[in-house]
Design a protein around this motif. Structure first.
Motif, PDB file in Angstrom:
ATOM      1  N   ALA A 212     -19.112  81.827  14.644  1.00  0.00           N
ATOM      2  CA  ALA A 212     -17.960  82.155  13.809  1.00  0.00           C
ATOM      3  C   ALA A 212     -18.223  81.877  12.337  1.00  0.00           C
ATOM      4  O   ALA A 212     -17.586  82.472  11.460  1.00  0.00           O
ATOM      5  CB  ALA A 212     -16.740  81.355  14.274  1.00  0.00           C
ATOM      6  N   THR A 213     -19.165  80.954  12.056  1.00  0.00           N
ATOM      7  CA  THR A 213     -19.485  80.609  10.665  1.00  0.00           C
ATOM      8  C   THR A 213     -20.990  80.459  10.520  1.00  0.00           C
ATOM      9  O   THR A 213     -21.740  80.535  11.492  1.00  0.00           O
ATOM     10  CB  THR A 213     -18.824  79.279  10.237  1.00  0.00           C
ATOM     11  N   GLY A 214     -21.416  80.190   9.301  1.00  0.00           N
ATOM     12  CA  GLY A 214     -22.812  79.877   9.050  1.00  0.00           C
ATOM     13  C   GLY A 214     -23.202  78.565   9.698  1.00  0.00           C
ATOM     14  O   GLY A 214     -22.382  77.877  10.323  1.00  0.00           O
ATOM     15  N   GLY A 215     -24.477  78.204   9.565  1.00  0.00           N
ATOM     16  CA  GLY A 215     -24.968  76.997  10.203  1.00  0.00           C
ATOM     17  C   GLY A 215     -26.060  76.329   9.395  1.00  0.00           C
ATOM     18  O   GLY A 215     -26.512  76.846   8.371  1.00  0.00           O
ATOM     19  N   VAL A 216     -26.506  75.194   9.893  1.00  0.00           N
ATOM     20  CA  VAL A 216     -27.501  74.387   9.193  1.00  0.00           C
ATOM     21  C   VAL A 216     -28.872  75.039   9.225  1.00  0.00           C
ATOM     22  O   VAL A 216     -29.573  75.109   8.210  1.00  0.00           O
ATOM     23  CB  VAL A 216     -27.541  72.968   9.798  1.00  0.00           C
ATOM     24  N   PHE A 217     -29.285  75.525  10.391  1.00  0.00           N
ATOM     25  CA  PHE A 217     -30.671  75.943  10.555  1.00  0.00           C
ATOM     26  C   PHE A 217     -30.917  77.427  10.288  1.00  0.00           C
ATOM     27  O   PHE A 217     -32.052  77.873  10.352  1.00  0.00           O
ATOM     28  CB  PHE A 217     -31.156  75.588  11.964  1.00  0.00           C
ATOM     29  N   SER A 218     -29.882  78.190   9.996  1.00  0.00           N
ATOM     30  CA  SER A 218     -30.096  79.600   9.675  1.00  0.00           C
ATOM     31  C   SER A 218     -30.473  79.749   8.211  1.00  0.00           C
ATOM     32  O   SER A 218     -30.041  78.972   7.353  1.00  0.00           O
ATOM     33  CB  SER A 218     -28.841  80.415   9.990  1.00  0.00           C
ATOM     34  N   ILE A 219     -31.289  80.748   7.951  1.00  0.00           N
ATOM     35  CA  ILE A 219     -31.766  81.012   6.596  1.00  0.00           C
ATOM     36  C   ILE A 219     -30.772  81.917   5.872  1.00  0.00           C
ATOM     37  O   ILE A 219     -30.310  82.921   6.416  1.00  0.00           O
ATOM     38  CB  ILE A 219     -33.153  81.686   6.636  1.00  0.00           C
ATOM     39  N   ALA A 225     -19.300  79.220   5.800  1.00  0.00           N
ATOM     40  CA  ALA A 225     -18.718  80.540   5.554  1.00  0.00           C
ATOM     41  C   ALA A 225     -18.376  81.254   6.855  1.00  0.00           C
ATOM     42  O   ALA A 225     -19.193  81.327   7.784  1.00  0.00           O
ATOM     43  CB  ALA A 225     -19.683  81.386   4.739  1.00  0.00           C
ATOM     44  N   GLN A 226     -17.175  81.824   6.933  1.00  0.00           N
ATOM     45  CA  GLN A 226     -16.770  82.597   8.110  1.00  0.00           C
ATOM     46  C   GLN A 226     -17.599  83.869   8.195  1.00  0.00           C
ATOM     47  O   GLN A 226     -17.838  84.536   7.191  1.00  0.00           O
ATOM     48  CB  GLN A 226     -15.279  82.928   8.023  1.00  0.00           C
ATOM     49  N   GLN A 227     -18.024  84.246   9.411  1.00  0.00           N
ATOM     50  CA  GLN A 227     -18.932  85.388   9.575  1.00  0.00           C
ATOM     51  C   GLN A 227     -18.404  86.470  10.510  1.00  0.00           C
ATOM     52  O   GLN A 227     -19.025  87.519  10.631  1.00  0.00           O
ATOM     53  CB  GLN A 227     -20.298  84.896  10.051  1.00  0.00           C
ATOM     54  N   TYR A 228     -17.326  86.215  11.190  1.00  0.00           N
ATOM     55  CA  TYR A 228     -16.642  87.249  11.966  1.00  0.00           C
ATOM     56  C   TYR A 228     -15.184  87.292  11.519  1.00  0.00           C
ATOM     57  O   TYR A 228     -14.564  86.249  11.242  1.00  0.00           O
ATOM     58  CB  TYR A 228     -16.684  86.949  13.464  1.00  0.00           C
ATOM     59  N   SER A 229     -14.619  88.495  11.454  1.00  0.00           N
ATOM     60  CA  SER A 229     -13.210  88.648  11.096  1.00  0.00           C
ATOM     61  C   SER A 229     -12.326  88.214  12.268  1.00  0.00           C
ATOM     62  O   SER A 229     -12.788  88.062  13.405  1.00  0.00           O
ATOM     63  CB  SER A 229     -12.920  90.108  10.753  1.00  0.00           C
ATOM     64  N   GLN A 230     -11.047  88.027  11.982  1.00  0.00           N
ATOM     65  CA  GLN A 230     -10.113  87.646  13.051  1.00  0.00           C
ATOM     66  C   GLN A 230     -10.067  88.717  14.135  1.00  0.00           C
ATOM     67  O   GLN A 230     -10.043  88.400  15.338  1.00  0.00           O
ATOM     68  CB  GLN A 230      -8.712  87.438  12.476  1.00  0.00           C
ATOM     69  N   SER A 231     -10.098  89.976  13.751  1.00  0.00           N
ATOM     70  CA  SER A 231     -10.032  91.050  14.757  1.00  0.00           C
ATOM     71  C   SER A 231     -11.279  91.066  15.630  1.00  0.00           C
ATOM     72  O   SER A 231     -11.193  91.343  16.837  1.00  0.00           O
ATOM     73  CB  SER A 231      -9.833  92.408  14.074  1.00  0.00           C
ATOM     74  N   MET A 233     -13.158  88.373  16.359  1.00  0.00           N
ATOM     75  CA  MET A 233     -13.054  87.217  17.254  1.00  0.00           C
ATOM     76  C   MET A 233     -12.033  87.476  18.366  1.00  0.00           C
ATOM     77  O   MET A 233     -12.272  87.133  19.532  1.00  0.00           O
ATOM     78  CB  MET A 233     -12.659  85.971  16.471  1.00  0.00           C
ATOM     79  N   ASN A 234     -10.902  88.081  18.017  1.00  0.00           N
ATOM     80  CA  ASN A 234      -9.888  88.379  19.025  1.00  0.00           C
ATOM     81  C   ASN A 234     -10.446  89.266  20.119  1.00  0.00           C
ATOM     82  O   ASN A 234     -10.217  89.032  21.317  1.00  0.00           O
ATOM     83  CB  ASN A 234      -8.681  89.063  18.378  1.00  0.00           C
ATOM     84  N   ALA A 235     -11.172  90.306  19.710  1.00  0.00           N
ATOM     85  CA  ALA A 235     -11.725  91.244  20.691  1.00  0.00           C
ATOM     86  C   ALA A 235     -12.759  90.563  21.571  1.00  0.00           C
ATOM     87  O   ALA A 235     -12.788  90.760  22.799  1.00  0.00           O
ATOM     88  CB  ALA A 235     -12.352  92.438  19.963  1.00  0.00           C
ATOM     89  N   LEU A 236     -13.621  89.755  20.969  1.00  0.00           N
ATOM     90  CA  LEU A 236     -14.678  89.068  21.729  1.00  0.00           C
ATOM     91  C   LEU A 236     -14.079  88.137  22.776  1.00  0.00           C
ATOM     92  O   LEU A 236     -14.464  88.166  23.952  1.00  0.00           O
ATOM     93  CB  LEU A 236     -15.566  88.301  20.760  1.00  0.00           C
ATOM     94  N   ILE A 257     -13.113  77.899  11.920  1.00  0.00           N
ATOM     95  CA  ILE A 257     -12.590  77.079  13.023  1.00  0.00           C
ATOM     96  C   ILE A 257     -11.188  77.542  13.404  1.00  0.00           C
ATOM     97  O   ILE A 257     -10.875  77.763  14.581  1.00  0.00           O
ATOM     98  CB  ILE A 257     -12.572  75.590  12.623  1.00  0.00           C
ATOM     99  N   LYS A 258     -10.333  77.717  12.403  1.00  0.00           N
ATOM    100  CA  LYS A 258      -8.953  78.131  12.668  1.00  0.00           C
ATOM    101  C   LYS A 258      -8.894  79.537  13.258  1.00  0.00           C
ATOM    102  O   LYS A 258      -8.104  79.801  14.181  1.00  0.00           O
ATOM    103  CB  LYS A 258      -8.131  78.064  11.382  1.00  0.00           C
ATOM    104  N   ALA A 259      -9.722  80.431  12.748  1.00  0.00           N
ATOM    105  CA  ALA A 259      -9.741  81.793  13.284  1.00  0.00           C
ATOM    106  C   ALA A 259     -10.184  81.792  14.748  1.00  0.00           C
ATOM    107  O   ALA A 259      -9.635  82.525  15.577  1.00  0.00           O
ATOM    108  CB  ALA A 259     -10.665  82.676  12.449  1.00  0.00           C
ATOM    109  N   ALA A 260     -11.167  80.960  15.078  1.00  0.00           N
ATOM    110  CA  ALA A 260     -11.640  80.866  16.458  1.00  0.00           C
ATOM    111  C   ALA A 260     -10.546  80.327  17.378  1.00  0.00           C
ATOM    112  O   ALA A 260     -10.352  80.830  18.497  1.00  0.00           O
ATOM    113  CB  ALA A 260     -12.877  79.972  16.522  1.00  0.00           C
ATOM    114  N   ILE A 261      -9.833  79.300  16.912  1.00  0.00           N
ATOM    115  CA  ILE A 261      -8.743  78.738  17.725  1.00  0.00           C
ATOM    116  C   ILE A 261      -7.646  79.779  17.925  1.00  0.00           C
ATOM    117  O   ILE A 261      -7.140  79.964  19.037  1.00  0.00           O
ATOM    118  CB  ILE A 261      -8.187  77.465  17.072  1.00  0.00           C
TER     119      ILE A 261
END
Length: 428
Positions: A212-219, A225-231, A233-236, A257-261
């Protein structure tokens, strides 16, 4: 058709032979048993298991007709408790091969590596794990080999590939964009993520993990930063739940985090920058937090030597202390918590080191143990199988020398492991 008929008759004969075989009865005894639900110790327990599942739990001298016992496992002066559950591992990862050096190895290497890591994991007392991301369906292959009895290891709930947006945390950004290669976990748009969930389900995934967001080990990604839109995430999540699968969302940043919840995920992983509003959303939705609060120590101590780029180490310095403070605040706020270590980012077999950090940052030892047993089983939706020493569950049992509710560090030194009624480790 003739070959099919012969095969079918052979299978029927084999099934009949198995059905006619007498079930094996195993009795397990020890000095004490920790009832993880109540946090109480029970003296002189006796557990009876038939074909790998528990049929009776009581005290020595009160249960079982000795004439019907096929095997006894006497764990002497040790204390037993349910096999532990780690909700966030990567069995086909090795932290000592980080950064660009990992690209030197073929895909087959990582699956073979996973064989050794699975053995380390079960020896550490973790009899069930949720593997939340593996290339080349390595976790599925490991699961099948373990279930056949070909190799030792824990029960695996496989996610196969983690799903991610183009260029995001679950993408492969190590090489210049001109290099074109297969990226089986990448999906974009509501229809794209639905199709990806269906494909992974078809391949054998039992849980869906997405970024749902960026991470430590990705380049090239911002850690929060959020990386998927609410729509998206909802569909997934809707698609995965329709197929009967639970969903784990990798999310460091508060908005993600909030969008995922809101999308209805079952667990949020990492949860570094969550605020009070996120806690309230999680409590209302019944969302579990899975927070890897030990590995910061390892990453910052060993990461540079292991090949972790400085950009990732800088992100870890940004995340580490804040994540632990968020863990403490979330626990105080009453958010549901499970044990998730992110083993693979640090060495497999050291999973139990996280218990002490959970206690340091606010949990009682009994609560930390419940997070890795009864609570984790509930979050998995497999409380009928694992998480407690109780009738109907698998006879997955570990033993330590002392009372882990008084000294949680005992869970770093597992003396014996029983899986499905079979003694798979005895280090007494």
């Amino acid at each position: 058709m003739k070959r099919f008929a012969v095969t079918a008759l052979a299978l029927l004969a084999s099934t009949a032979a198995v059905t006619g075989a007498r079930a094996e009865t195993v009795v397990i005894t020890a000095a004490r048993m920790l009832d993880v639900a109540s946090g109480k110790l029970i003296d002189k327990p006796m557990i009876v298991a038939v074909d790998g599942r528990i049929t009776q739990v009581g005290r020595q001298g009160e249960l079982a007709d000795s004439s019907k016992i096929d095997r006894r496992i006497d764990l002497g002066a040790l204390t037993i408790l349910p096999g532990l559950i780690d909700m966030h591992v990567h069995l086909s990862s090795d932290p000592t091969l980080s950064g660009m050096q990992a690209l030197r190895y073929p895909a087959s290497f990582w699956t073979v590596l996973g064989v050794a890591m699975a053995k380390r994991t079960i020896d550490a007392g973790f009899t069930t794990v949720r593997n939340v991301g593996a290339a080349d369906y390595a976790d599925l292959g490991l699961k099948m080999a373990i279930e056949r009895g070909s190799i030792p290891g824990p029960r695996i709930v496989p996610a196969t590939y983690a799903i991610g947006a183009t260029g995001g945390h679950c993408d492969s950004n190590e090489l210049p964009a001109a290099y074109v290669f297969d990226r089986p976990g990448i999906a974009d748009g509501p229809d794209g993520v639905r199709q990806k969930v269906r494909e992974l389900h078809r391949r054998g995934a039992e849980v869906i993990k997405y970024c749902a967001t960026g991470g430590v080990f990705s380049i090239g990604t911002s850690v929060g930063a959020q990386q998927y839109s609410q729509s998206e995430m909802n569909a997934l999540v809707e698609e995965a739940h329709m197929l009967g699968m639970k969903v784990a969302a990798h999310a460091h940043g508060n908005n993600g985090i909030k969008a995922a919840i809101r999308a209805g995920v079952d667990t949020v992983e990492h949860v570094s920058f969550a605020d009070a509003e996120a806690f309230d959303l999680a409590k209302k939705a019944g969302t579990w937090f899975s927070m890897d609060i030990y590995n910061d120590d390892y990453i910052l101590a060993e990461g540079a030597k292991n090949g972790v780029p400085e950009a990732s180490l800088a992100k870890e310095r940004e995340v580490g202390l804040k994540q632990r403070q968020t863990f403490q605040a979330a626990w105080k706020a009453g958010v549901k918590m499970v044990f998730g270590s992110d083993a693979g980012v640090y060495p497999h077999g050291d999973n139990g080191r996280q218990f002490a950090k959970m206690v340091e940052w606010g949990m009682a030892p009994a609560d930390a143990i419940r997070a890795a047993t009864v609570k984790a089983a509930e979050a998995l939706g497999r409380e009928a199988d694992v998480g407690q020493i109780a009738v109907g569950r698998y006879a997955d049992i570990i033993a330590v020398a002392g009372d882990p509710t008084a000294d949680v560090n005992l869970l770093r030194d597992i003396k014996a492991v029983v899986k499905g009624g079979a003694l798979v480790k005895d280090a007494r």
